[in-house]
Scaffold this motif. Sequence first.
Motif, PDB file in Angstrom:
ATOM      1  N   PHE A 290      53.741 -29.392 -30.422  1.00 40.70           N
ATOM      2  CA  PHE A 290      52.285 -29.256 -30.351  1.00 40.70           C
ATOM      3  C   PHE A 290      51.851 -27.880 -30.854  1.00 40.70           C
ATOM      4  O   PHE A 290      50.916 -27.755 -31.650  1.00 40.70           O
ATOM      5  CB  PHE A 290      51.812 -29.471 -28.915  1.00 40.70           C
ATOM      6  CG  PHE A 290      50.352 -29.213 -28.695  1.00 40.70           C
ATOM      7  CD1 PHE A 290      49.399 -30.145 -29.091  1.00 40.70           C
ATOM      8  CD2 PHE A 290      49.920 -28.042 -28.085  1.00 40.70           C
ATOM      9  CE1 PHE A 290      48.044 -29.913 -28.880  1.00 40.70           C
ATOM     10  CE2 PHE A 290      48.572 -27.804 -27.878  1.00 40.70           C
ATOM     11  CZ  PHE A 290      47.631 -28.734 -28.271  1.00 40.70           C
ATOM     12  N   LEU A 291      52.566 -26.850 -30.413  1.00 44.50           N
ATOM     13  CA  LEU A 291      52.209 -25.489 -30.788  1.00 44.50           C
ATOM     14  C   LEU A 291      52.379 -25.247 -32.280  1.00 44.50           C
ATOM     15  O   LEU A 291      51.513 -24.658 -32.929  1.00 44.50           O
ATOM     16  CB  LEU A 291      53.052 -24.483 -30.004  1.00 44.50           C
ATOM     17  CG  LEU A 291      52.831 -24.406 -28.496  1.00 44.50           C
ATOM     18  CD1 LEU A 291      53.814 -23.426 -27.873  1.00 44.50           C
ATOM     19  CD2 LEU A 291      51.402 -24.015 -28.168  1.00 44.50           C
ATOM     20  N   PHE A 292      53.500 -25.693 -32.828  1.00 44.48           N
ATOM     21  CA  PHE A 292      53.798 -25.357 -34.214  1.00 44.48           C
ATOM     22  C   PHE A 292      53.070 -26.250 -35.219  1.00 44.48           C
ATOM     23  O   PHE A 292      53.177 -26.038 -36.426  1.00 44.48           O
ATOM     24  CB  PHE A 292      55.310 -25.373 -34.450  1.00 44.48           C
ATOM     25  CG  PHE A 292      55.970 -24.160 -33.865  1.00 44.48           C
ATOM     26  CD1 PHE A 292      55.883 -22.945 -34.510  1.00 44.48           C
ATOM     27  CD2 PHE A 292      56.638 -24.236 -32.660  1.00 44.48           C
ATOM     28  CE1 PHE A 292      56.467 -21.811 -33.970  1.00 44.48           C
ATOM     29  CE2 PHE A 292      57.224 -23.112 -32.107  1.00 44.48           C
ATOM     30  CZ  PHE A 292      57.145 -21.896 -32.760  1.00 44.48           C
ATOM     31  N   SER A 293      52.325 -27.211 -34.698  1.00 45.82           N
ATOM     32  CA  SER A 293      51.414 -27.943 -35.579  1.00 45.82           C
ATOM     33  C   SER A 293      50.122 -27.169 -35.773  1.00 45.82           C
ATOM     34  O   SER A 293      49.264 -27.546 -36.562  1.00 45.82           O
ATOM     35  CB  SER A 293      51.092 -29.322 -34.983  1.00 45.82           C
ATOM     36  OG  SER A 293      50.317 -29.192 -33.794  1.00 45.82           O
ATOM     37  N   ASN A 294      50.008 -26.052 -35.052  1.00 46.61           N
ATOM     38  CA  ASN A 294      48.794 -25.250 -35.071  1.00 46.61           C
ATOM     39  C   ASN A 294      49.001 -23.997 -35.917  1.00 46.61           C
ATOM     40  O   ASN A 294      49.934 -23.231 -35.688  1.00 46.61           O
ATOM     41  CB  ASN A 294      48.422 -24.865 -33.620  1.00 46.61           C
ATOM     42  CG  ASN A 294      47.077 -24.177 -33.538  1.00 46.61           C
ATOM     43  OD1 ASN A 294      46.959 -23.010 -33.861  1.00 46.61           O
ATOM     44  ND2 ASN A 294      46.076 -24.913 -33.086  1.00 46.61           N
ATOM     45  N   LYS A 295      48.136 -23.789 -36.886  1.00 43.70           N
ATOM     46  CA  LYS A 295      48.261 -22.662 -37.809  1.00 43.70           C
ATOM     47  C   LYS A 295      48.212 -21.329 -37.084  1.00 43.70           C
ATOM     48  O   LYS A 295      48.929 -20.388 -37.419  1.00 43.70           O
ATOM     49  CB  LYS A 295      47.153 -22.732 -38.870  1.00 43.70           C
ATOM     50  CG  LYS A 295      47.232 -21.616 -39.917  1.00 43.70           C
ATOM     51  CD  LYS A 295      46.133 -21.787 -40.960  1.00 43.70           C
ATOM     52  CE  LYS A 295      46.206 -20.661 -41.986  1.00 43.70           C
ATOM     53  NZ  LYS A 295      45.141 -20.790 -43.013  1.00 43.70           N
ATOM     54  N   LEU A 296      47.360 -21.227 -36.054  1.00 43.03           N
ATOM     55  CA  LEU A 296      47.240 -19.966 -35.312  1.00 43.03           C
ATOM     56  C   LEU A 296      48.565 -19.578 -34.694  1.00 43.03           C
ATOM     57  O   LEU A 296      48.989 -18.418 -34.766  1.00 43.03           O
ATOM     58  CB  LEU A 296      46.175 -20.099 -34.218  1.00 43.03           C
ATOM     59  CG  LEU A 296      46.063 -18.893 -33.268  1.00 43.03           C
ATOM     60  CD1 LEU A 296      45.463 -17.707 -33.996  1.00 43.03           C
ATOM     61  CD2 LEU A 296      45.231 -19.239 -32.038  1.00 43.03           C
TER      62      LEU A 296
END
Length: 249
Positions: free
Chosen positions: A236-242
């Motif tokens: 979930f986290l690493f699908s996020n650019k931030l």
Amino acid sequence: MIEIKNVGKSFQGKEVLMDISTTFEKGKTNMIIGASGTGKSVLLKTIVGLFSPDKGAVLYDGRDFHKSTVKEQKIIRGEIGMLFQGSALFDSLTVAENVRFPLNIHSDLSESEKDDKVNFYLKRVGLENAAHKMPSEISGGMQKRVGIARAIVMNSQYLFCDEPNSGLDPQTAWMIDQLIHEITQEYNLTTVVVSHDMNSVMEIGEYIMFMYQGLKIWEGTKDEILDAEPKELQDFLFSNKLVRTFKGI
């Protein structure tokens, strides 16, 4: 403080919440995160009483909401403020009238006392000069600020925010995050924010609960989340650019 104890909820035989337990502390920005369809909104609606759990309990400072009498539930509901995803303002009412609405329904204050409270909270969110405007005449960010003022005008003890940054540009979203965080500390509220916006998580997430397929997979702080172990959370986290930026990836 809000305590969630072993809450479960099913719809037509499908488990949507499975044995959820956690504590949302007073004076903190508590966040529920996860992808769409993980049960975040169902949990929120169960906490505020729109759904009844099939098992488990929701306690507001020790008061079991779903086992309370109708009169007791009304008292608790009077202590709850809600900021909805789309602000949910009444188009036919002015900004001031929108903030005044809960006072008209739930309080016995005089008209002048209501005016004082409306003016006070509009000033607190920086909208004292917009009192007579209609919702259609103000920006999306201003509408969210009206929604915050309306949510706390009843001296709320508990503030629930459902995707408060939805549809906002990054700068305005940051401003709303900061306002929610400031008000939480200033009024010592128990604030629960449902979000999938990692910008918000990294800015104001003091307690974070990650949900996956109806389960609580992880809980912790924003300082701990980047190194959290569960694969579902890392995906979930690493699908996020931030998050990739934080990690230098």
